[in-house]
Scaffold this motif. Structure first.
Motif, short mmCIF file in Angstrom:
data_model
loop_
_atom_site.label_atom_id
_atom_site.label_comp_id
_atom_site.label_asym_id
_atom_site.label_seq_id
_atom_site.Cartn_x
_atom_site.Cartn_y
_atom_site.Cartn_z
N GLN A 3 48.07 64.21 40.96
CA GLN A 3 48.40 62.76 40.64
C GLN A 3 48.61 62.72 39.22
O GLN A 3 48.81 61.60 38.62
CB GLN A 3 47.80 61.53 41.25
N GLU A 4 48.23 63.82 38.50
CA GLU A 4 48.38 64.29 36.93
C GLU A 4 47.41 63.18 36.26
O GLU A 4 47.76 62.84 35.19
CB GLU A 4 49.68 64.15 36.47
N LEU A 5 46.16 62.88 36.86
CA LEU A 5 45.35 61.94 36.14
C LEU A 5 44.14 63.06 35.55
O LEU A 5 43.77 62.48 34.33
CB LEU A 5 44.19 61.16 37.25
N ARG A 6 44.22 64.22 35.79
CA ARG A 6 43.44 65.26 35.09
C ARG A 6 44.01 66.67 34.97
O ARG A 6 44.82 66.79 36.16
CB ARG A 6 42.15 65.51 35.74
N THR A 7 43.96 67.59 33.96
CA THR A 7 44.62 68.63 34.22
C THR A 7 43.52 69.70 34.77
O THR A 7 42.55 69.36 34.92
CB THR A 7 44.88 69.39 32.79
N LEU A 8 43.97 70.88 35.00
CA LEU A 8 43.30 71.85 35.74
C LEU A 8 42.51 72.16 34.89
O LEU A 8 41.08 72.73 35.13
CB LEU A 8 44.17 73.01 36.27
N ASP A 9 42.93 72.59 33.52
CA ASP A 9 41.95 73.06 32.56
C ASP A 9 40.68 72.08 32.26
O ASP A 9 39.44 72.50 32.32
CB ASP A 9 42.54 73.46 31.06
N GLU A 10 40.95 70.88 32.10
CA GLU A 10 39.99 69.88 32.02
C GLU A 10 38.88 69.47 33.09
O GLU A 10 37.70 69.55 33.08
CB GLU A 10 40.44 68.38 31.88
N SER A 11 39.35 69.71 34.36
CA SER A 11 38.59 69.79 35.31
C SER A 11 37.88 71.06 35.45
O SER A 11 36.64 70.78 36.11
CB SER A 11 39.43 69.57 36.72
N ALA A 12 38.14 72.33 35.32
CA ALA A 12 37.53 73.23 35.31
C ALA A 12 36.44 73.36 34.46
O ALA A 12 35.27 74.03 34.62
CB ALA A 12 38.54 74.62 34.98
N VAL A 13 36.58 72.90 33.13
CA VAL A 13 35.46 72.67 32.15
C VAL A 13 34.39 71.81 32.74
O VAL A 13 33.27 72.38 32.74
CB VAL A 13 36.17 72.26 30.82
N TRP A 14 34.85 70.65 33.30
CA TRP A 14 33.94 70.02 34.00
C TRP A 14 33.01 70.68 34.93
O TRP A 14 31.68 70.62 34.98
CB TRP A 14 34.39 68.56 34.53
N PHE A 15 33.89 71.32 36.06
CA PHE A 15 33.16 72.04 36.91
C PHE A 15 32.20 72.98 36.46
O PHE A 15 30.91 73.18 37.03
CB PHE A 15 34.04 72.40 37.76
N ALA A 16 32.50 74.12 35.40
CA ALA A 16 31.70 74.96 34.82
C ALA A 16 30.52 74.37 34.29
O ALA A 16 29.67 75.09 34.22
CB ALA A 16 32.41 75.90 33.74
N GLY A 17 30.40 72.97 33.77
CA GLY A 17 29.27 72.42 33.38
C GLY A 17 28.17 72.13 34.26
O GLY A 17 27.07 71.53 34.09
N LEU A 18 28.75 71.97 35.60
CA LEU A 18 27.65 71.78 36.75
C LEU A 18 26.55 72.59 36.90
O LEU A 18 26.75 73.87 36.65
CB LEU A 18 28.35 71.28 37.92
N SER A 19 25.54 72.26 37.56
CA SER A 19 24.52 73.35 37.90
C SER A 19 25.11 74.28 39.15
O SER A 19 26.04 73.71 39.70
CB SER A 19 23.29 72.54 38.63
N PRO A 20 24.56 75.31 39.37
CA PRO A 20 25.06 76.00 40.52
C PRO A 20 25.28 75.40 41.86
O PRO A 20 26.01 75.43 42.53
CB PRO A 20 24.18 77.31 40.44
N ALA A 21 23.91 74.51 41.91
CA ALA A 21 23.79 73.72 43.25
C ALA A 21 24.99 72.90 43.38
O ALA A 21 25.57 72.55 44.37
CB ALA A 21 22.53 73.16 43.44
N ASP A 22 25.21 72.14 42.29
CA ASP A 22 26.27 71.09 42.16
C ASP A 22 27.42 71.59 42.37
O ASP A 22 28.48 71.26 43.08
CB ASP A 22 26.22 70.15 40.85
#
Length: 121
Positions: A3-22
């Motif tokens: 729905q174009e609320l976030r870009t893939l790159d923004e989302s991937a940066v957020w995801f990469a910052g999570l712990s391995p378990a998260d």
């Protein structure tokens, strides 16, 4: 993203910052959403093309077979970001397809029409 609320790159940066378990938990959840969206091999190919991940990478191969394979959270940690990019890209394709066909005007799935994040319009 669909729905174009976030870009893939923004989302991937957020995801990469999570712990391995998260990261594993997010991959389980997004994989579940993809299953509910009834992704197809065609959705997989279109999503991989959008994801920026090589079509020969494990997550890309897993999602493009018919029927698609899941279990992305079981991939090695160094493949999690690729798996996330593939999964959310494919989910975006499937979500768009379903919003335009099966769910058009007669659907109660809350995830088809998400609100903008606070402070955004």
């Amino acid at each position: 993203m669909a729905q174009e609320l976030r870009t893939l790159d923004e989302s991937a940066v957020w995801f990469a910052g999570l712990s391995p378990a998260d990261r594993r938990e997010v991959l389980r959840q997004v994989g579940g959403y993809a299953m509910q969206a009834h992704i197809t091999a065609a959705d997989g190919r279109a999503g991989v093309a959008r994801s920026g991940v090589k079509p020969t990478a494990n997550p890309a191969v897993m999602i493009c077979v018919d029927p698609p394979r899941y279990g992305f959270s079981g991939l090695p940690a160094d493949e999690h970001v690729k798996a996330f990019r593939v999964l959310v890209s494919v989910l975006g394709v499937a979500d768009t397809r379903r919003r335009e066909t099966y769910c058009e005007g007669a659907c109660g799935h809350a995830w088809h029409n998400l609100p903008a994040a606070a402070g955004e319009s």
